[in-house]
Design a protein around this motif. Structure first.
Motif, PDB file in Angstrom:
ATOM      1  N   SER A 225       0.835  -1.211   0.000  1.00  0.00           N
ATOM      2  CA  SER A 225       0.000   0.000   0.000  1.00  0.00           C
ATOM      3  C   SER A 225       0.864   1.254   0.000  1.00  0.00           C
ATOM      4  CB  SER A 225      -0.917   0.014   1.225  1.00  0.00           C
ATOM      5  OG  SER A 225      -1.846  -1.028   1.160  1.00  0.00           O
TER       6      SER A 225
ATOM      7  N   LEU B  17       2.549   1.744  -3.463  1.00  0.00           N
ATOM      8  CA  LEU B  17       1.574   2.225  -4.443  1.00  0.00           C
ATOM      9  C   LEU B  17       1.237   3.699  -4.196  1.00  0.00           C
ATOM     10  CD1 LEU B  17      -0.750  -0.901  -4.599  1.00  0.00           C
ATOM     11  CD2 LEU B  17       0.806  -0.079  -6.398  1.00  0.00           C
ATOM     12  N   LEU B  18       1.113   4.079  -2.926  1.00  0.00           N
ATOM     13  CA  LEU B  18       0.874   5.477  -2.590  1.00  0.00           C
ATOM     14  C   LEU B  18       2.048   6.347  -3.006  1.00  0.00           C
ATOM     15  CD1 LEU B  18      -0.782   7.722  -1.236  1.00  0.00           C
ATOM     16  CD2 LEU B  18       0.289   7.053   0.941  1.00  0.00           C
TER      17      LEU B  18
ATOM     18  N   GLN C  58       4.168   5.857  -5.437  1.00  0.00           N
ATOM     19  CA  GLN C  58       4.122   6.044  -6.888  1.00  0.00           C
ATOM     20  C   GLN C  58       3.039   7.045  -7.285  1.00  0.00           C
ATOM     21  OE1 GLN C  58       3.841   2.266  -8.958  1.00  0.00           O
ATOM     22  NE2 GLN C  58       6.048   2.327  -9.335  1.00  0.00           N
ATOM     23  N   ARG C  59       1.888   6.940  -6.664  1.00  0.00           N
ATOM     24  CA  ARG C  59       0.788   7.859  -6.980  1.00  0.00           C
ATOM     25  C   ARG C  59       1.162   9.297  -6.635  1.00  0.00           C
ATOM     26  NH1 ARG C  59      -4.528   7.444  -3.769  1.00  0.00           N
ATOM     27  NH2 ARG C  59      -5.021   9.639  -3.898  1.00  0.00           N
ATOM     28  N   LEU C  60       1.737   9.491  -5.453  1.00  0.00           N
ATOM     29  CA  LEU C  60       2.156  10.838  -5.057  1.00  0.00           C
ATOM     30  C   LEU C  60       3.187  11.402  -6.029  1.00  0.00           C
ATOM     31  CD1 LEU C  60       2.540  10.333  -1.199  1.00  0.00           C
ATOM     32  CD2 LEU C  60       0.827  11.753  -2.350  1.00  0.00           C
TER      33      LEU C  60
ATOM     34  N   ASN D   8       3.687  10.595  -9.146  1.00  0.00           N
ATOM     35  CA  ASN D   8       3.086  10.839 -10.461  1.00  0.00           C
ATOM     36  C   ASN D   8       2.202  12.078 -10.472  1.00  0.00           C
ATOM     37  OD1 ASN D   8       4.260   8.735 -11.958  1.00  0.00           O
ATOM     38  ND2 ASN D   8       2.802   7.267 -11.117  1.00  0.00           N
ATOM     39  N   GLU D   9       1.578  12.393  -9.341  1.00  0.00           N
ATOM     40  CA  GLU D   9       0.669  13.534  -9.282  1.00  0.00           C
ATOM     41  C   GLU D   9       1.384  14.859  -9.027  1.00  0.00           C
ATOM     42  OE1 GLU D   9      -2.574  12.727  -6.629  1.00  0.00           O
ATOM     43  OE2 GLU D   9      -3.242  11.017  -7.821  1.00  0.00           O
TER      44      GLU D   9
ATOM     45  N   VAL E 151       9.315   5.435  -9.259  1.00  0.00           N
ATOM     46  CA  VAL E 151       8.301   5.644 -10.295  1.00  0.00           C
ATOM     47  C   VAL E 151       8.443   4.615 -11.415  1.00  0.00           C
ATOM     48  CG1 VAL E 151       7.636   7.240 -12.148  1.00  0.00           C
ATOM     49  CG2 VAL E 151       7.840   8.054  -9.817  1.00  0.00           C
TER      50      VAL E 151
END
Length: 117
Positions: free
Chosen positions: A17, A20-21, A23-25, A27-28, A48
């Motif tokens: 988790s 994945l968070l 990577q999301r952070l 990417n955003e 990333v």
């Protein structure tokens, strides 16, 4: 299933988790994520670029990959006390955690992490 086995499964789930968070952070809002996560640009590039299969492999560890940013119990107590307003708590937390990023940078010498705390 034993308690230890349940704990290891929980650690692995938290790790996945978290990755994945991360990577999301990244990417955003890469700059903000690097600051919040206290990671270098090279580490951000690496995280990333990892496919989900590699993230799952990395998460499959018996050690937590994330760490608690507050290093002093008084910091935690000041953030959890009922004396401050919520907005002030968030600002105070940001200041405390930002200070931790400077400590992290001081521990890095010549691009290599120094582990003698």
């Amino acid at each position: 299933m034993s308690t230890t086995s349940h704990l290891l499964d929980d650690i692995r789930n938290v790790n996945l988790s978290y990755l994945l968070l991360v990577q999301r952070l990244l990417n955003e809002d890469r700059t903000s994520a690097m600051f919040r996560l206290k990671i270098s640009e090279q580490m951000a590039d690496t995280l990333v670029s990892l496919p989900i299969s590699q993230l799952a492999k990395l998460a499959n560890s018996n050690q937590l990959l994330c760490h608690f940013s507050l290093t002093d119990a008084t910091q935690l107590a000041s953030l959890t006390s009922d004396q401050r307003e919520d907005d002030l708590k968030r600002t105070h937390a940001a200041i405390l955690l930002a200070g931790g990023s400077f400590e992290h940078e001081e521990e890095t010498v010549g691009g290599e992490q120094q582990y003698g705390r």
